[in-house]
Design a protein around this motif. Structure first.
Motif, PDB file in Angstrom:
ATOM      1  N   SER A 106       0.839  -1.213   0.000  1.00 39.60           N
ATOM      2  CA  SER A 106       0.000   0.000   0.000  1.00 39.60           C
ATOM      3  C   SER A 106       0.864   1.249   0.000  1.00 39.60           C
ATOM      4  CB  SER A 106      -0.900   0.015   1.233  1.00 39.60           C
ATOM      5  OG  SER A 106      -1.621   1.231   1.290  1.00 39.60           O
ATOM      6  N   HIS A 107       0.454   2.266  -0.781  1.00 41.63           N
ATOM      7  CA  HIS A 107       1.179   3.546  -0.749  1.00 41.63           C
ATOM      8  C   HIS A 107       0.758   4.393   0.435  1.00 41.63           C
ATOM      9  CE1 HIS A 107       0.819   3.612  -5.486  1.00 41.63           C
ATOM     10  NE2 HIS A 107       0.960   2.397  -5.021  1.00 41.63           N
ATOM     11  N   ARG A 108      -0.367   4.017   1.069  1.00 44.49           N
ATOM     12  CA  ARG A 108      -0.883   4.864   2.143  1.00 44.49           C
ATOM     13  C   ARG A 108       0.032   4.789   3.364  1.00 44.49           C
ATOM     14  NH1 ARG A 108      -6.789   5.013   3.799  1.00 44.49           N
ATOM     15  NH2 ARG A 108      -6.485   2.882   4.537  1.00 44.49           N
ATOM     16  N   ASN A 109       0.018   5.849   4.152  1.00 41.49           N
ATOM     17  CA  ASN A 109       0.798   5.874   5.385  1.00 41.49           C
ATOM     18  C   ASN A 109       0.004   6.630   6.451  1.00 41.49           C
ATOM     19  OD1 ASN A 109       2.756   5.628   7.255  1.00 41.49           O
ATOM     20  ND2 ASN A 109       4.232   6.980   6.267  1.00 41.49           N
ATOM     21  N   SER A 114      -1.301   2.435   6.760  1.00 41.67           N
ATOM     22  CA  SER A 114      -2.233   1.623   5.969  1.00 41.67           C
ATOM     23  C   SER A 114      -2.553   0.338   6.724  1.00 41.67           C
ATOM     24  CB  SER A 114      -1.616   1.263   4.615  1.00 41.67           C
ATOM     25  OG  SER A 114      -0.601   0.296   4.775  1.00 41.67           O
ATOM     26  N   LEU A 172       5.910   0.023   0.878  1.00 38.76           N
ATOM     27  CA  LEU A 172       5.787   0.997  -0.218  1.00 38.76           C
ATOM     28  C   LEU A 172       5.036   2.253   0.232  1.00 38.76           C
ATOM     29  CD1 LEU A 172       5.088  -1.404  -3.233  1.00 38.76           C
ATOM     30  CD2 LEU A 172       7.260  -0.488  -2.424  1.00 38.76           C
ATOM     31  N   ALA A 173       4.841   2.411   1.553  1.00 39.68           N
ATOM     32  CA  ALA A 173       4.200   3.617   2.088  1.00 39.68           C
ATOM     33  C   ALA A 173       4.940   4.849   1.594  1.00 39.68           C
ATOM     34  CB  ALA A 173       4.224   3.577   3.616  1.00 39.68           C
ATOM     35  N   ASP A 174       4.191   5.850   1.136  1.00 32.57           N
ATOM     36  CA  ASP A 174       4.750   7.111   0.637  1.00 32.57           C
ATOM     37  C   ASP A 174       5.626   6.942  -0.607  1.00 32.57           C
ATOM     38  OD1 ASP A 174       3.477   8.562   2.639  1.00 32.57           O
ATOM     39  OD2 ASP A 174       5.144   8.237   4.029  1.00 32.57           O
ATOM     40  N   ASN A 175       5.494   5.814  -1.280  1.00 32.12           N
ATOM     41  CA  ASN A 175       6.171   5.612  -2.578  1.00 32.12           C
ATOM     42  C   ASN A 175       7.685   5.826  -2.523  1.00 32.12           C
ATOM     43  OD1 ASN A 175       3.860   5.034  -4.348  1.00 32.12           O
ATOM     44  ND2 ASN A 175       3.220   7.101  -3.776  1.00 32.12           N
ATOM     45  N   PRO A 207      -2.229  -2.026  -6.177  1.00 31.02           N
ATOM     46  CA  PRO A 207      -1.755  -0.641  -6.338  1.00 31.02           C
ATOM     47  C   PRO A 207      -0.610  -0.527  -7.342  1.00 31.02           C
ATOM     48  CG  PRO A 207      -1.947  -1.210  -4.009  1.00 31.02           C
ATOM     49  CD  PRO A 207      -2.151  -2.479  -4.781  1.00 31.02           C
ATOM     50  N   GLY A 267       2.096   1.117  -7.269  1.00 28.67           N
ATOM     51  CA  GLY A 267       3.449   1.027  -6.708  1.00 28.67           C
ATOM     52  C   GLY A 267       3.923  -0.411  -6.574  1.00 28.67           C
TER      53      GLY A 267
END
Ligand SMILES: Cc1cc2nc3c(=O)[nH]c(=O)nc-3n(C[C@H](O)[C@H](O)[C@H](O)COP(=O)(O)O)c2cc1C
Length: 203
Positions: free
Chosen positions: A9-12, A14, A40-43, A88, A90
């Protein structure tokens, strides 16, 4: 033995990372396995571009420490949320950046995450389209964590007790199967000519 966990997940923060951290703890405590968790949080990884294939120094420097961890792993847990019925972007980018030398012919367990009753689409997508060139080997067992907000929380009061107990038990059991595949596939990788530059990509 070492298993790497990729939180997709890109979310932070998540829910996927919450699940990934539970998987990490379970691997360590129930199965005595070393772990490495990459989120992968925050890409943290830029999108693939052509210079990756042109020996670009920035790419080489950025990817080297991650490649080292992945190459030293005997197996993987890929945690993916369902986002609009998909994996996602990412996480798909991750599969563009890392290849057969890091992931090839190693077992991987898919764990998907949904805040409701979704989660089947990313299982299907990963099984269908994320392995061709990197040759990651998804094991037949996977986990779909539905209604994720109600399970695997550190504060027991936040959990639905029946669902939480079910997922904790099932995740640990499935990780035991992943461990068995990882043990069995290590000698397999040493017993065949896995890398042939003539056939660098899968068909
Ligand atoms: C962009 C986006 C799209 C989503 N689409 C779906 C979906 O198609 N199906 C579903 O079950 N949940 C969907 N969700 C909700 C996720 O299941 C929920 O956010 C859950 O916590 C897993 O995502 P996370 O790991 O990013 O927290 C979506 C969430 C986001 C942010």
């Amino acid at each position: 033995m070492k298993i790497s966990i990729i939180s997709g997940s890109h979310r932070n923060p998540s829910q996927s990372e919450k699940v990934a951290r539970h998987v990490e703890k379970t691997l360590q405590q129930n199965h005595a396995i070393d772990t490495w968790l990459f989120t992968l949080a925050d890409n943290p990884l830029p999108l693939w571009d052509q210079s990756l294939w042109e020996n670009n120094a920035d790419w080489n420097e950025r990817l080297a420490p991650i490649k080292e961890q992945l190459a030293a792993s005997d197996g993987f847990v890929i945690v993916s949320p369902e986002w609009h019925g998909q994996v996602p972007a990412g996480l798909k980018n991750f599969f563009l950046l890392f290849n057969r030398f890091e992931l090839g012919h190693k077992p991987a367990m898919i764990v998907t995450v949904s805040s409701a009753d979704g989660g089947a689409y990313p299982v299907a997508e990963l099984r269908m389209s994320s392995y061709k060139n990197n040759r990651i080997c998804y094991i037949p067992e996977h986990i779909i964590v539905r209604n994720v907000e109600k399970v695997l929380n550190e504060n027991a009061a936040d959990n639905d007790p029946a669902a939480d107990g079910y997922f904790r038990e099932r995740i640990s059991w499935t990780l035991g199967i992943l461990k068995a595949y990882a043990q069995a596939m290590k000698p397999l990788r040493e017993s065949a000519e896995l890398h042939n530059d003539k056939f660098g990509n899968g068909m």
